[in-house]
Design a protein around this motif. Structure first.
Motif, PDB file in Angstrom:
ATOM      1  N   SER A  18     -39.068 -35.030  18.140  1.00  0.00           N
ATOM      2  CA  SER A  18     -38.615 -34.380  16.893  1.00  0.00           C
ATOM      3  C   SER A  18     -38.731 -33.006  17.216  1.00  0.00           C
ATOM      4  CB  SER A  18     -39.325 -34.945  15.896  1.00  0.00           C
ATOM      5  OG  SER A  18     -40.824 -33.983  16.223  1.00  0.00           O
ATOM      6  N   PRO A  19     -38.058 -31.999  16.764  1.00  0.00           N
ATOM      7  CA  PRO A  19     -37.923 -30.440  16.812  1.00  0.00           C
ATOM      8  C   PRO A  19     -39.448 -29.926  16.719  1.00  0.00           C
ATOM      9  CG  PRO A  19     -36.215 -31.069  15.299  1.00  0.00           C
ATOM     10  CD  PRO A  19     -37.021 -32.311  15.512  1.00  0.00           C
ATOM     11  N   GLU A  20     -40.296 -30.739  15.870  1.00  0.00           N
ATOM     12  CA  GLU A  20     -41.671 -30.223  15.643  1.00  0.00           C
ATOM     13  C   GLU A  20     -42.552 -30.361  17.034  1.00  0.00           C
ATOM     14  OE1 GLU A  20     -40.019 -32.299  13.343  1.00  0.00           O
ATOM     15  OE2 GLU A  20     -39.729 -30.782  11.671  1.00  0.00           O
ATOM     16  N   GLU A  78     -32.817 -25.455  14.877  1.00  0.00           N
ATOM     17  CA  GLU A  78     -31.353 -24.889  15.224  1.00  0.00           C
ATOM     18  C   GLU A  78     -30.647 -26.083  16.228  1.00  0.00           C
ATOM     19  OE1 GLU A  78     -29.451 -20.774  16.793  1.00  0.00           O
ATOM     20  OE2 GLU A  78     -31.308 -20.563  15.513  1.00  0.00           O
ATOM     21  N   MET A  79     -31.165 -25.825  17.264  1.00  0.00           N
ATOM     22  CA  MET A  79     -30.810 -26.605  18.283  1.00  0.00           C
ATOM     23  C   MET A  79     -30.699 -27.915  18.130  1.00  0.00           C
ATOM     24  SD  MET A  79     -30.234 -24.232  20.586  1.00  0.00           S
ATOM     25  CE  MET A  79     -29.745 -25.196  22.165  1.00  0.00           C
ATOM     26  N   LYS A  80     -31.493 -28.567  17.372  1.00  0.00           N
ATOM     27  CA  LYS A  80     -31.220 -30.139  16.823  1.00  0.00           C
ATOM     28  C   LYS A  80     -30.040 -30.117  15.917  1.00  0.00           C
ATOM     29  CE  LYS A  80     -32.774 -34.298  15.982  1.00  0.00           C
ATOM     30  NZ  LYS A  80     -32.905 -35.249  16.982  1.00  0.00           N
ATOM     31  N   ALA A  81     -30.135 -29.138  14.958  1.00  0.00           N
ATOM     32  CA  ALA A  81     -28.809 -29.229  14.122  1.00  0.00           C
ATOM     33  C   ALA A  81     -27.450 -28.716  14.901  1.00  0.00           C
ATOM     34  CB  ALA A  81     -29.035 -28.053  13.213  1.00  0.00           C
ATOM     35  N   MET A  82     -27.533 -28.180  15.784  1.00  0.00           N
ATOM     36  CA  MET A  82     -26.383 -27.632  16.863  1.00  0.00           C
ATOM     37  C   MET A  82     -25.996 -29.272  17.646  1.00  0.00           C
ATOM     38  SD  MET A  82     -26.088 -24.501  19.082  1.00  0.00           S
ATOM     39  CE  MET A  82     -27.286 -23.305  18.275  1.00  0.00           C
ATOM     40  N   HIS A  83     -26.886 -29.966  17.989  1.00  0.00           N
ATOM     41  CA  HIS A  83     -26.631 -30.805  18.890  1.00  0.00           C
ATOM     42  C   HIS A  83     -26.169 -31.964  18.063  1.00  0.00           C
ATOM     43  CE1 HIS A  83     -27.321 -33.837  21.851  1.00  0.00           C
ATOM     44  NE2 HIS A  83     -27.919 -34.772  20.964  1.00  0.00           N
ATOM     45  N   GLU A  84     -26.617 -32.368  16.755  1.00  0.00           N
ATOM     46  CA  GLU A  84     -26.025 -33.314  15.898  1.00  0.00           C
ATOM     47  C   GLU A  84     -24.492 -32.814  15.414  1.00  0.00           C
ATOM     48  OE1 GLU A  84     -27.672 -36.057  15.028  1.00  0.00           O
ATOM     49  OE2 GLU A  84     -29.131 -35.549  16.290  1.00  0.00           O
ATOM     50  N   SER A  85     -24.326 -31.802  15.003  1.00  0.00           N
ATOM     51  CA  SER A  85     -23.019 -31.188  14.643  1.00  0.00           C
ATOM     52  C   SER A  85     -21.909 -31.504  15.863  1.00  0.00           C
ATOM     53  CB  SER A  85     -22.951 -29.960  14.179  1.00  0.00           C
ATOM     54  OG  SER A  85     -23.143 -29.121  15.291  1.00  0.00           O
ATOM     55  N   HIS A  86     -22.380 -31.129  17.069  1.00  0.00           N
ATOM     56  CA  HIS A  86     -21.636 -31.359  18.077  1.00  0.00           C
ATOM     57  C   HIS A  86     -20.981 -32.722  18.525  1.00  0.00           C
ATOM     58  CE1 HIS A  86     -20.919 -27.280  18.354  1.00  0.00           C
ATOM     59  NE2 HIS A  86     -22.354 -27.068  18.965  1.00  0.00           N
ATOM     60  N   LYS A  87     -22.439 -33.597  18.479  1.00  0.00           N
ATOM     61  CA  LYS A  87     -22.360 -34.942  18.866  1.00  0.00           C
ATOM     62  C   LYS A  87     -21.409 -35.715  17.690  1.00  0.00           C
ATOM     63  CE  LYS A  87     -25.642 -38.747  19.497  1.00  0.00           C
ATOM     64  NZ  LYS A  87     -27.027 -38.986  19.307  1.00  0.00           N
ATOM     65  N   ALA A  88     -21.465 -35.459  16.474  1.00  0.00           N
ATOM     66  CA  ALA A  88     -20.726 -36.133  15.279  1.00  0.00           C
ATOM     67  C   ALA A  88     -19.090 -35.776  15.653  1.00  0.00           C
ATOM     68  CB  ALA A  88     -20.935 -35.540  13.933  1.00  0.00           C
ATOM     69  N   THR A  89     -18.682 -34.821  16.361  1.00  0.00           N
ATOM     70  CA  THR A  89     -17.358 -34.448  16.635  1.00  0.00           C
ATOM     71  C   THR A  89     -16.601 -35.270  17.583  1.00  0.00           C
ATOM     72  OG1 THR A  89     -17.736 -32.762  18.276  1.00  0.00           O
ATOM     73  CG2 THR A  89     -17.637 -32.219  15.935  1.00  0.00           C
ATOM     74  N   GLY A  90     -17.365 -35.990  18.148  1.00  0.00           N
ATOM     75  CA  GLY A  90     -16.783 -37.184  19.250  1.00  0.00           C
ATOM     76  C   GLY A  90     -16.372 -36.522  20.634  1.00  0.00           C
ATOM     77  N   GLU A  91     -14.987 -36.671  20.990  1.00  0.00           N
ATOM     78  CA  GLU A  91     -14.480 -36.232  22.269  1.00  0.00           C
ATOM     79  C   GLU A  91     -14.362 -35.017  22.115  1.00  0.00           C
ATOM     80  OE1 GLU A  91     -13.938 -36.908  26.377  1.00  0.00           O
ATOM     81  OE2 GLU A  91     -14.364 -38.469  24.549  1.00  0.00           O
ATOM     82  N   LYS A  92     -14.758 -34.209  23.202  1.00  0.00           N
ATOM     83  CA  LYS A  92     -14.555 -32.724  22.927  1.00  0.00           C
ATOM     84  C   LYS A  92     -13.544 -32.270  23.836  1.00  0.00           C
ATOM     85  CE  LYS A  92     -19.378 -32.690  21.702  1.00  0.00           C
ATOM     86  NZ  LYS A  92     -19.318 -33.911  21.760  1.00  0.00           N
ATOM     87  N   THR A  93     -12.882 -30.947  23.499  1.00  0.00           N
ATOM     88  CA  THR A  93     -11.943 -30.278  24.568  1.00  0.00           C
ATOM     89  C   THR A  93     -12.614 -29.117  25.384  1.00  0.00           C
ATOM     90  OG1 THR A  93     -11.490 -28.735  22.785  1.00  0.00           O
ATOM     91  CG2 THR A  93     -10.053 -30.898  22.840  1.00  0.00           C
ATOM     92  N   PRO A  94     -12.056 -28.581  26.241  1.00  0.00           N
ATOM     93  CA  PRO A  94     -12.673 -27.639  27.089  1.00  0.00           C
ATOM     94  C   PRO A  94     -13.076 -26.630  26.381  1.00  0.00           C
ATOM     95  CG  PRO A  94     -11.034 -28.832  28.362  1.00  0.00           C
ATOM     96  CD  PRO A  94     -11.063 -29.473  27.103  1.00  0.00           C
ATOM     97  N   GLU A  95     -12.134 -26.137  25.535  1.00  0.00           N
ATOM     98  CA  GLU A  95     -12.434 -24.975  24.374  1.00  0.00           C
ATOM     99  C   GLU A  95     -13.619 -25.225  23.736  1.00  0.00           C
ATOM    100  OE1 GLU A  95      -9.236 -26.514  24.214  1.00  0.00           O
ATOM    101  OE2 GLU A  95      -8.671 -25.224  25.921  1.00  0.00           O
ATOM    102  N   GLN A  96     -13.841 -26.672  23.031  1.00  0.00           N
ATOM    103  CA  GLN A  96     -15.036 -26.795  22.201  1.00  0.00           C
ATOM    104  C   GLN A  96     -16.347 -26.745  22.958  1.00  0.00           C
ATOM    105  OE1 GLN A  96     -13.393 -30.642  20.760  1.00  0.00           O
ATOM    106  NE2 GLN A  96     -13.081 -29.791  18.593  1.00  0.00           N
ATOM    107  N   ARG A  97     -16.236 -27.324  24.188  1.00  0.00           N
ATOM    108  CA  ARG A  97     -17.396 -27.279  25.031  1.00  0.00           C
ATOM    109  C   ARG A  97     -18.044 -25.811  25.368  1.00  0.00           C
ATOM    110  NH1 ARG A  97     -17.195 -32.360  29.010  1.00  0.00           N
ATOM    111  NH2 ARG A  97     -16.592 -33.688  27.679  1.00  0.00           N
ATOM    112  N   ALA A  98     -16.742 -25.068  25.763  1.00  0.00           N
ATOM    113  CA  ALA A  98     -17.020 -23.435  25.838  1.00  0.00           C
ATOM    114  C   ALA A  98     -17.747 -22.844  24.667  1.00  0.00           C
ATOM    115  CB  ALA A  98     -15.933 -22.790  26.388  1.00  0.00           C
ATOM    116  N   GLN A  99     -17.340 -23.235  23.388  1.00  0.00           N
ATOM    117  CA  GLN A  99     -17.896 -22.585  22.211  1.00  0.00           C
ATOM    118  C   GLN A  99     -19.184 -23.047  22.004  1.00  0.00           C
ATOM    119  OE1 GLN A  99     -15.338 -24.070  19.296  1.00  0.00           O
ATOM    120  NE2 GLN A  99     -13.692 -22.306  19.582  1.00  0.00           N
ATOM    121  N   MET A 100     -19.470 -24.567  22.404  1.00  0.00           N
ATOM    122  CA  MET A 100     -20.769 -24.930  22.249  1.00  0.00           C
ATOM    123  C   MET A 100     -21.797 -23.993  23.147  1.00  0.00           C
ATOM    124  SD  MET A 100     -20.391 -29.158  22.021  1.00  0.00           S
ATOM    125  CE  MET A 100     -20.439 -29.404  23.390  1.00  0.00           C
ATOM    126  N   GLN A 101     -21.111 -23.873  24.283  1.00  0.00           N
ATOM    127  CA  GLN A 101     -22.077 -23.430  25.462  1.00  0.00           C
ATOM    128  C   GLN A 101     -22.363 -21.902  24.973  1.00  0.00           C
ATOM    129  OE1 GLN A 101     -20.425 -23.411  29.501  1.00  0.00           O
ATOM    130  NE2 GLN A 101     -22.230 -22.613  30.205  1.00  0.00           N
TER     131      GLN A 101
END
Length: 174
Positions: free
Chosen positions: A47-49, A83-106
């Motif tokens: 967990s984040p804690e 914050e990182m957990k929330a980011m991870h969950e939101s990106h995980k929910a989007t499914g397949e990612k384009t290179p632009e989305q990956r760059a934004q996540m990074q």
């Protein structure tokens, strides 16, 4: 004559047992890769804690933090882990990612880390932050050295990959 033969056989026995002891202890000391991967999975499932607590404890020990610094760092690490957990969950929910989305996540992760580092710098003393930076650079170098040999094929040129295969065969035979 009997004394010489007895002394030679005793010497051979001692030399043989010490050679055997050296090979068996080394194999026992090494963890199989599956165990190392298991440790990585455990860390990912925390967990984040728990992650914040582990990071705080490790840094407090290395940097010799005071009680107030440790409390401030705990709060900072907790916010960052959530914050990182929330980011991870939101990106995980989007499914397949384009290179632009990956760059934004990074970029988002990088910005979050820079924010964390700025707050960390305000918590630590100048000496503690210098030690933190030194340790971080050493880890980066160690990581780069480890990867460099595998990417360039150096381990294959040296025959190191064959040694690992022999180790696996020995473990399977046991």
């Amino acid at each position: 004559m009997k004394k010489i033969i007895a002394a030679l056989s005793l010497g051979m026995l001692v030399a043989g047992s010490s050679a055997y002891a050296q090979t068996t202890t080394k194999a026992q000391d090494q963890k199989p890769r599956s165990e190392m991967r298991g440790a990585m999975k455990d860390r990912a499932q925390k967990s984040p804690e728990e992650m914040a607590q582990m990071k705080t404890d490790k840094m407090a020990q290395k940097l010799e933090l005071s009680a107030s610094q440790k409390n401030q760092l705990q709060e900072l690490n907790m916010r960052h882990a959530q914050e990182m957990k929330a980011m991870h969950e939101s990106h995980k929910a989007t499914g397949e990612k384009t290179p632009e989305q990956r760059a934004q996540m990074q970029e988002a992760r990088k910005a979050s880390h820079e924010k964390w580092q700025a707050e960390l710098k305000s918590i630590l003393s100048a000496e503690q932050y210098a030690k933190y930076e030194t340790d971080r650079e050493e880890m980066k170098q160690k990581h780069a050295d480890g990867k460099r040999g595998h990417k360039s094929g150096e381990h294959k040129k040296s025959g190191e990959h064959k040694k690992r295969g022999e180790y696996k065969k020995q473990q399977q035979e046991m």
